[in-house]
Design a protein around this motif. Structure first.
Motif, PDB file in Angstrom:
ATOM      1  N   ASP A   6       0.818  -1.210   0.000  1.00  0.00           N
ATOM      2  CA  ASP A   6       0.000   0.000   0.000  1.00  0.00           C
ATOM      3  C   ASP A   6       0.848   1.255   0.000  1.00  0.00           C
ATOM      4  O   ASP A   6       0.518   2.236  -0.643  1.00  0.00           O
ATOM      5  N   LEU A   7       1.962   1.210   0.722  1.00  0.00           N
ATOM      6  CA  LEU A   7       2.789   2.399   0.851  1.00  0.00           C
ATOM      7  C   LEU A   7       3.807   2.548  -0.269  1.00  0.00           C
ATOM      8  O   LEU A   7       4.335   3.627  -0.494  1.00  0.00           O
ATOM      9  N   GLY A   8       4.099   1.457  -0.957  1.00  0.00           N
ATOM     10  CA  GLY A   8       5.090   1.575  -2.019  1.00  0.00           C
ATOM     11  C   GLY A   8       6.451   1.934  -1.460  1.00  0.00           C
ATOM     12  O   GLY A   8       6.783   1.663  -0.311  1.00  0.00           O
ATOM     13  N   GLY A   9       7.286   2.566  -2.297  1.00  0.00           N
ATOM     14  CA  GLY A   9       8.624   2.946  -1.855  1.00  0.00           C
ATOM     15  C   GLY A   9       8.581   4.080  -0.851  1.00  0.00           C
ATOM     16  O   GLY A   9       7.749   4.971  -0.927  1.00  0.00           O
ATOM     17  N   LEU A  10       9.491   4.018   0.102  1.00  0.00           N
ATOM     18  CA  LEU A  10       9.555   5.045   1.130  1.00  0.00           C
ATOM     19  C   LEU A  10      10.772   5.948   0.959  1.00  0.00           C
ATOM     20  O   LEU A  10      11.077   6.748   1.827  1.00  0.00           O
ATOM     21  N   GLY A  11      11.486   5.813  -0.156  1.00  0.00           N
ATOM     22  CA  GLY A  11      12.643   6.659  -0.391  1.00  0.00           C
ATOM     23  C   GLY A  11      12.224   8.079  -0.724  1.00  0.00           C
ATOM     24  O   GLY A  11      11.051   8.365  -0.964  1.00  0.00           O
ATOM     25  N   PRO A  12      13.192   9.006  -0.766  1.00  0.00           N
ATOM     26  CA  PRO A  12      12.863  10.410  -1.011  1.00  0.00           C
ATOM     27  C   PRO A  12      12.464  10.708  -2.440  1.00  0.00           C
ATOM     28  O   PRO A  12      11.836  11.738  -2.715  1.00  0.00           O
ATOM     29  N   GLY A  13      12.820   9.817  -3.381  1.00  0.00           N
ATOM     30  CA  GLY A  13      12.526  10.090  -4.779  1.00  0.00           C
ATOM     31  C   GLY A  13      13.513  11.077  -5.374  1.00  0.00           C
ATOM     32  O   GLY A  13      14.516  11.452  -4.754  1.00  0.00           O
ATOM     33  N   ALA A  14      13.228  11.510  -6.589  1.00  0.00           N
ATOM     34  CA  ALA A  14      14.111  12.437  -7.295  1.00  0.00           C
ATOM     35  C   ALA A  14      13.307  13.153  -8.377  1.00  0.00           C
ATOM     36  O   ALA A  14      12.168  12.796  -8.665  1.00  0.00           O
ATOM     37  N   SER A  33       8.644  13.810 -11.444  1.00  0.00           N
ATOM     38  CA  SER A  33       9.056  13.619 -10.051  1.00  0.00           C
ATOM     39  C   SER A  33       8.676  12.224  -9.585  1.00  0.00           C
ATOM     40  O   SER A  33       7.569  11.744  -9.869  1.00  0.00           O
ATOM     41  N   SER A  34       9.601  11.579  -8.889  1.00  0.00           N
ATOM     42  CA  SER A  34       9.297  10.293  -8.258  1.00  0.00           C
ATOM     43  C   SER A  34       9.163  10.445  -6.742  1.00  0.00           C
ATOM     44  O   SER A  34       9.219   9.473  -6.005  1.00  0.00           O
ATOM     45  N   ARG A  35       8.981  11.718  -6.305  1.00  0.00           N
ATOM     46  CA  ARG A  35       8.775  11.945  -4.873  1.00  0.00           C
ATOM     47  C   ARG A  35       7.474  11.287  -4.424  1.00  0.00           C
ATOM     48  O   ARG A  35       6.432  11.470  -5.049  1.00  0.00           O
ATOM     49  N   PRO A  36       7.509  10.529  -3.340  1.00  0.00           N
ATOM     50  CA  PRO A  36       6.279   9.855  -2.897  1.00  0.00           C
ATOM     51  C   PRO A  36       5.301  10.832  -2.276  1.00  0.00           C
ATOM     52  O   PRO A  36       5.645  11.598  -1.387  1.00  0.00           O
ATOM     53  N   ALA A  37       4.061  10.798  -2.766  1.00  0.00           N
ATOM     54  CA  ALA A  37       3.010  11.641  -2.192  1.00  0.00           C
ATOM     55  C   ALA A  37       2.163  10.864  -1.191  1.00  0.00           C
ATOM     56  O   ALA A  37       1.224  11.410  -0.619  1.00  0.00           O
TER      57      ALA A  37
END
Length: 354
Positions: A6-14, A33-37
């Protein structure tokens, strides 16, 4: 569905920036952006008291601002709209100053010498935590250390000094000229539209916010553009705006911090807080259950406004005439002055082969 799925990746993204050139002109800019919302899903169902500390830990950049905004929004949703303490305001200004200096250090290696940066960060930590035995003496030392960087000199059009900031100002002035214009800024008057977007669109609004067909700008340039020289171009004007910000933050820490936040409760058990960070307006919105747990939560961060696919960074760059040989460095500098809160990558393509 498992929590992990459900949460997917928890990294900061780029952030990915792809610019296409034709005849030394930027003819296309694509920002992804791959920043997680979706990180705010971690808050749902939790006791409200747990959220502010968790927000401060989840977001390594501007962690104090996130914790402050969460705390104020939750308090307002409980019907407790209070003024922040003087120490809260000092801590927020210290974080803004530190984050701005860190961002400048990424634009050029010698923009903020490591020894100077460490000295300033140590002093701001001392002030932010309230550990300074003699606050006046600590702020005096902070003025001395930041003066060595030449912040005030670098905010002027003719930066002729030998300080690191003055040298960087002259280096940026040699960049290819990108036209600068008055920005469409995110304002307090937009809060109702921001809340409308959060309620209607949820995470998709947090990922790419726009209001009434606008993708406004927030941050140092939005705050200070009227005091910059737009005729010098976007890079110089935006750098000057950051220098003005730094100079004012140092002055405020010496003379008394100001409240750059606002909160309100538009409905029962629902509230928001907006706080100015180094990168711009940060929104936290919350809806509580009757037993004081998180029913729903949203965060809209400055990076998502400034790097919206049709937002101010794209608008500043699109159509600019930049020699191919200087394009990568120029775009990187401009992106650095918009100061995203994650890493970014610039890719250049020739329009004929796009």
């Amino acid at each position: 569905m498992s929590a992990g799925a459900d949460l997917g990746g928890l990294g900061p993204g780029a952030i990915s920036i792809v610019a296409e050139l034709a005849d030394d002109r930027i003819c296309s800019v694509r920002v992804r952006s791959s920043r997680p919302a979706h990180l705010t899903r971690l808050f749902r169902g939790r006791p409200a008291a747990e959220v502010a500390p968790l927000a401060g830990r989840l977001f390594s950049l501007c962690g104090l601002s996130h914790a402050f905004a969460a705390s104020r929004a939750i308090a307002a949703a409980r019907g407790d709209i209070r003024k922040p303490t003087p120490q809260d305001l000092i801590a927020l200004d210290c974080e803004r100053l530190s984050e701005t200096l860190r961002a400048l250090a990424t634009i050029a290696e010698d923009a903020v010498p490591p020894t100077a940066l460490r000295a300033v960060l140590a002093l701001t930590r001392e002030l932010a935590t309230g550990d300074a035995r003699d606050r006046d003496a600590t702020t005096a030392r902070l003025r001395v250390e930041t003066a060595k960087l030449g912040l005030l000199d670098a905010s002027n059009a003719a930066a002729s000094g030998d300080t690191p900031s003055s040298k960087l100002s002259r280096a940026l002035a040699r960049s290819p000229a990108i036209a600068a214009s008055a920005p469409d800024t995110l304002r307090a008057e937009d809060d109702a539209l921001v809340l409308e977007g959060i309620r209607a669109q949820g995470e998709s609004f947090s990922a790419a916010p726009s209001i009434a067909g606008r993708a406004p700008e927030t941050g140092a340039f939005a705050r200070n553009w009227r005091e910059t020289d737009l005729s010098r171009g976007a890079i110089c004007a935006r750098f000057s705006a950051r220098m003005i910000d730094l100079d004012r933050l140092v002055a405020r820490l010496s003379n008394g911090a100001e409240d750059a936040s606002r909160s309100d409760a538009p409905a029962a058990r629902e509230a928001y807080c907006a706080v100015e960070t180094s990168r711009g307006e940060l929104y936290h919105w919350v809806r509580l259950t009757p037993d004081d747990r998180i029913e729903n939560y949203a965060i809209v961060a400055p990076t998502e406004w400034n790097f919206h696919p049709a937002g101010p960074f794209v608008a500043a760059l699109l159509g600019a005439r930049i020699p191919r040989a200087a394009a990568a460095q120029t775009i990187t500098r401009l992106a650095g002055l918009f100061d995203p809160c994650v890493a970014f990558h610039v890719e250049l393509r020739e329009a004929a082969y796009a």
